[in-house]
Design an enzyme around this catalytic site. Sequence first.
Site, short mmCIF file in Angstrom:
data_model
loop_
_atom_site.label_atom_id
_atom_site.label_comp_id
_atom_site.label_asym_id
_atom_site.label_seq_id
_atom_site.Cartn_x
_atom_site.Cartn_y
_atom_site.Cartn_z
N SER A 1 0.84 -1.20 0.00
CA SER A 1 0.00 0.00 0.00
C SER A 1 0.88 1.25 0.00
O SER A 1 1.64 1.47 -0.94
CB SER A 1 -0.95 -0.06 1.20
OG SER A 1 -1.98 0.89 1.08
N ASP B 1 -10.07 -3.54 -5.48
CA ASP B 1 -9.48 -2.89 -4.31
C ASP B 1 -10.40 -1.76 -3.84
O ASP B 1 -10.63 -0.80 -4.56
CB ASP B 1 -8.10 -2.32 -4.68
CG ASP B 1 -7.31 -1.84 -3.47
OD1 ASP B 1 -7.92 -1.24 -2.57
OD2 ASP B 1 -6.10 -2.07 -3.43
N HIS C 1 -7.91 -5.14 -0.78
CA HIS C 1 -6.71 -4.35 -0.50
C HIS C 1 -5.80 -5.15 0.43
O HIS C 1 -6.14 -5.39 1.60
CB HIS C 1 -7.09 -3.02 0.15
CG HIS C 1 -5.94 -2.08 0.29
ND1 HIS C 1 -5.42 -1.36 -0.76
CD2 HIS C 1 -5.19 -1.73 1.37
CE1 HIS C 1 -4.42 -0.62 -0.35
NE2 HIS C 1 -4.25 -0.82 0.94
#
Length: 338
Positions: free
Chosen positions: A141, A266, A294
């Site tokens: 991320s 996501d 995610h």
Amino acid sequence: MLTRSEFEPAFWLRNPHVQTVFASKVRSSPPLEVERERLELDDGDFLDLSWLPERGLDADAPVVVILHGLNGSLESKYARGLLRQADAHGARGVLMHFRGAAEPNRLARSYHSGETEDFHTVVSHVRKRFARAPLAAVGYSLGGNVLLKYLGEQGRAAPLACATAVSVPYDLKRCAQAIQQGLSRIYQAHLINGLREAYETKFKMIEAPQPYPDFRRLRDFPSFDNAITAPLNGFRDADDYYARSSSGPFLKHIRVPTLVIHAEDDPFMSPDIIPTPEALSPSVRLEVSRHGGHVGFISAGRYGEPLYWLEQRIPAWLRERLPGFAADDTVNEAEEAG
């Protein structure tokens, strides 16, 4: 290269929110022994590193550096899972806590999506400590955005054998807009609450460089980044921060073999954020799956039990490109433990 991923979700985990929440909240995480190192910085601040314990490895055993996501730490289950995989493959593993992530840092500034200098400092530190060791990095991320931006900035000078980035916000402005829609607002609130608590705690310990609005009124990322992230880190405003810190424009400059893993569903971003083939350098392999959420990517094991696919795919990539990253008899055990 843009290609379709081989990932298939567990039949009972196809929903992107279930993938995301199960991986981060429901998944069990056995205790993990680490050795902590505090790296003092030239500006008077510090970074905290969490190393796997030394187990008689050779000086040239590979090193895998892990970069966590927003509000992440050693407690992040994806980080613990990959550290166990590094250990099982005879590698050194180290988690870099971004500035202010493990505990309040000494300066008013903290980490953000475009901060690559601290990562460069850690890479140089690892290089000095293990001069002969092949080096890889894996970012998740926000950490993936930092890693891809760093690789693009460094080009051929990047001292890594290979890299992997997962669930990356390639365009920060569009991500800040997408996470304000529908159920994704729940993630936004959770992340901003974590940031607010961190800054409130720090500014009880040190003096804030300027008056700030009530943190509780900053309920979305553009507002928070305008009021806090941008001024603390030398940006004009949120738009300036997003433009200068997004990793998307750096992808075409990457020269290190890099695997990027992304899911179309996501919930932190919309599918149209996924880079086009033209935006990628020949060194980048972008694998896109229809499902995965995610930093989720949970498939089904032999009897339908959750299998954390990232901890199969990433080691497979490292085995091909990171010298010395070789399987031993504990790999299967580590994969089953998740």
